[in-house]
Design an enzyme around this catalytic site. Structure first.
Site, short mmCIF file in Angstrom:
data_model
loop_
_atom_site.label_atom_id
_atom_site.label_comp_id
_atom_site.label_asym_id
_atom_site.label_seq_id
_atom_site.Cartn_x
_atom_site.Cartn_y
_atom_site.Cartn_z
N HIS A 1 -17.84 -44.95 -97.79
CA HIS A 1 -17.11 -46.18 -97.00
C HIS A 1 -17.46 -47.35 -97.72
CE1 HIS A 1 -15.21 -44.68 -93.38
NE2 HIS A 1 -16.45 -44.14 -93.09
N HIS B 1 -25.73 -45.17 -83.94
CA HIS B 1 -24.87 -44.32 -84.68
C HIS B 1 -24.61 -44.98 -86.00
CE1 HIS B 1 -21.26 -41.66 -84.37
NE2 HIS B 1 -20.62 -42.61 -84.91
N ALA B 2 -24.29 -43.75 -86.77
CA ALA B 2 -24.37 -44.25 -88.49
C ALA B 2 -23.04 -45.14 -88.62
CB ALA B 2 -24.29 -43.20 -89.26
N HIS C 1 -21.54 -39.91 -96.86
CA HIS C 1 -20.19 -40.29 -96.22
C HIS C 1 -20.19 -41.93 -95.84
CE1 HIS C 1 -16.93 -40.16 -93.36
NE2 HIS C 1 -17.54 -41.17 -92.67
N GLU C 2 -21.49 -42.22 -95.52
CA GLU C 2 -21.29 -44.08 -95.28
C GLU C 2 -21.30 -44.67 -96.40
OE1 GLU C 2 -20.76 -45.03 -92.35
OE2 GLU C 2 -21.31 -43.17 -91.17
N TYR D 1 -11.06 -38.88 -87.69
CA TYR D 1 -12.00 -37.71 -88.28
C TYR D 1 -10.99 -36.45 -88.38
CZ TYR D 1 -15.21 -41.24 -86.84
OH TYR D 1 -15.78 -42.58 -86.62
N HIS E 1 -18.14 -42.86 -79.23
CA HIS E 1 -16.55 -43.37 -79.54
C HIS E 1 -16.07 -43.53 -78.67
CE1 HIS E 1 -18.25 -41.12 -83.42
NE2 HIS E 1 -17.30 -42.10 -83.92
N GLU F 1 -11.55 -42.76 -93.56
CA GLU F 1 -12.70 -41.86 -93.22
C GLU F 1 -12.48 -40.23 -94.36
OE1 GLU F 1 -15.08 -41.93 -91.21
OE2 GLU F 1 -14.28 -43.63 -90.33
#
Length: 568
Positions: free
Chosen positions: A399, A365-366, A395-396, A537, A527, A423
């Site tokens: 972060h 999971h990323a 997206h990552e 999210y 999750h 997020e």
């Protein structure tokens, strides 16, 4: 905080003349009072005052926690990037050490009477320290709980499914099952993998999850909460957070229902009445995603104007020989083009950007990682070369950009304003890279595509809806389910039935086959198995559009009412 104050002064200079005039006026007009102004300074430096002791305690605690977080994060990375009994043991020991420190300092923080403290930052940090979560548990129970959550995550990350045709090959979620769910249009094959994944993952942690709920509720009571459903949302700092989320969802529901009805009609036409009814819920296995949380993988079936272009650059990425590393490099280039920091050298040497070929088990999971030492920032992602994963890459990296911006803050401020805020910030750029204009600049979409054409633009906006609007009910209901379990609104024995009640009522989904209390389908989501919040999210999908609109307005790229300058 001293440095923060200094930066505000430097960047908020007004102009040098007005500053000098202010100081001249103070010196000339208030000179006699300056003598008396010295007296409070002695009080402020009283080493025996509650104010001084609280601030010193917070400063020392932050640095102690930060140093411990470094070793704890490296141990977690070692485990999640190479799941073995040995790495699990090291990770659990390090996490236990961190939680015991958190408990010790949290208990000390609770001893301060914040009514006697004036400094707002000290008060805020003491409040942040007082909720110590599961660290409030007795030490033996805490160690058992850490092992319990590690084992739930391990079951999920190492789950395998026999292949549909030969029943001899063993498939993982990444990449095999994810790709099959995205590409197959065989309803029986999709049903098989949908069911078998839940047998191999969620069902295997059902009894562990029962224990998890009981222990979490015990920890919540030790922290002064009624149950864990209240403790879990405490970081959002609102006494009515759950009610606010329900109200927000109900406001968005009519838009989702229109999309749901359209998609149902298209799937009915594609699969026929025997598989998809033209009314009622959608079969959850046919949406191109293991959890039906995003529907973009079946865009070929759903496209409003089939003869007009839409955005799907996966084929072009493969044709041009893109690799996972190139995807991250292009994301880095995009961030730098806006004046943001480039990824540090240690990012490239330390990150895992694609699934290792050495056969090791890992959490695919990323995720983005801040190691709290100011120099180590990483991403772990089993990246596949496609458009969906390219958006996730951005997206990552969003972060990590946020990490880089606040890396010089004190420990408690090296986080988002709340979990959803982080997020949302990360997602701003994933919105930007999902546009036709950006893909054209990358050479992945022909410049012949006229994005101002109404039907083409509808196709593009529809693609966005399949990712963003389709996700909203799922983003809300995962934690709604957990709140209901923690609070006792549903029993542990009946929780799988309650899961499907919520998926039906909120998301409009139905399973491909009958489910019962013996299964635990919520646990087939990372999750839930990994003890990670999910409503973040849902809130992020609201924030990000507000953030994005503000940026577009500020840059002049979006002008309301001007068809030549839309937000898309």
């Amino acid at each position: 905080m001293g440095k923060q104050w200094y930066q505000r002064r430097v960047h908020g200079e007004y102009n040098s003349v007005s500053c000098k005039m202010q100081w001249w006026w103070l010196a000339a007009g208030l000179g006699p009072l300056l003598v008396f102004a010295q007296e409070p300074v002695q009080t402020a430096l009283d080493y025996n005052s509650v104010e001084y002791k609280a601030k010193k305690f917070v400063d020392d605690a932050e640095e102690t926690l930060r140093i411990q977080a470094i070793s704890s994060t490296f141990a977690s990375w070692g485990y999640e990037s190479n799941i073995t009994d040995a790495t699990q043991k090291v990770s659990e020991a390090s996490q236990t050490q961190f939680e015991l420190l958190n408990k010790k300092l949290g208990k000390e923080a609770q001893m301060f009477d914040i009514t006697q403290i004036k400094d707002r930052e000290t008060i805020r940090k003491l409040k942040l320290m007082k909720n110590i979560g599961t660290a409030a548990l007795p030490e033996n129970k805490l160690k058992n709980f850490i092992s319990l959550t590690a084992n739930m995550g391990k079951k999920y990350s190492t789950a395998k499914v026999l292949d549909f045709e030969t029943k001899k090959k063993r498939f993982s979620l990444e990449p095999e099952l994810t790709e099959i769910l995205a590409k197959s249009r065989n309803a029986e094959e999709l049903k098989y993998y949908w069911e078998q994944w839940r047998e191999s993952s969620g069902k295997q942690i059902k009894s562990m999850y029962h224990e998890y709920v009981d222990v979490y509720n015990e920890a919540a009571k030790l922290n002064g909460f009624k149950d864990a459903s209240i403790m879990k949302v405490d970081p959002y700092e609102s006494d009515t957070f759950q009610e606010e989320m329900e109200e927000t969802w109900l406001g968005l529901k009519p838009l989702y229902e229109q999309l749901h009805a359209y998609v149902r009609s298209k799937l009915h036409g594609f699969y026929g009445e025997g598989i998809v009814k033209n009314s009622g819920p959608l079969p959850a296995h046919l949406l191109g995603n293991m959890w039906a949380q995003s529907w973009s993988n079946i865009a070929d079936i759903l496209k409003p104007y089939p003869n007009k272009p839409s955005i799907n650059v996966t084929g072009e990425m493969i044709k041009q020989g893109w690799t996972p590393t190139k995807m991250f490099q292009k994301a880095d280039d995009f961030f730098q083009s806006m004046g943001l920091d480039k990824m540090p050298d240690k990012f490239w040497s330390g990150s895992i950007l694609e699934k290792p070929a050495d056969g090791r088990e890992l959490t695919c999971h990323a995720s983005a990682w801040d190691f709290y030492n100011g120099e180590d920032f990483r991403i772990k992602q089993c990246t596949r070369v496609n458009q969906e994963d390219f958006v996730t890459v951005n997206h990552e990296m969003g972060h990590v950009q946020y990490f880089l911006q606040y890396k010089n803050q004190s420990y408690f401020y090296r986080n988002g304003a709340n979990p959803g805020f982080h997020e949302g910030v990360a997602d701003i750029l994933s919105l930007a890279v999902g546009t036709a204009a950006y893909f054209q600049r990358l050479g992945l979409l022909s410049t012949d595509v006229d994005i101002s054409d109404e039907q083409t633009n509808i196709n593009i906006l529809f693609d966005m809806a399949l990712q963003r609007i389709a996700f909203l009910p799922f983003g809300y209901l995962v934690d709604k389910f957990r709140w209901d379990v923690f609070s006792g609104k549903t029993s542990l024995e009946n929780m799988n039935c309650h899961w499907w009640k919520l998926r039906n009522e909120i998301q409009g989904m139905m399973p491909p086959a009958r489910r019962s209390h013996e299964q635990f389908d919520a646990g087939a989501k990372y999750h839930v198995a990994g003890d990670v919040g999910y409503v973040r999210y849902f809130t992020a999908f609201i924030y990000e559009f507000q953030f994005y609109r503000a940026l577009c307005l500020e840059s002049g790229k979006y002008v309301p009412g001007d068809p030549k300058k839309p937000t898309s």
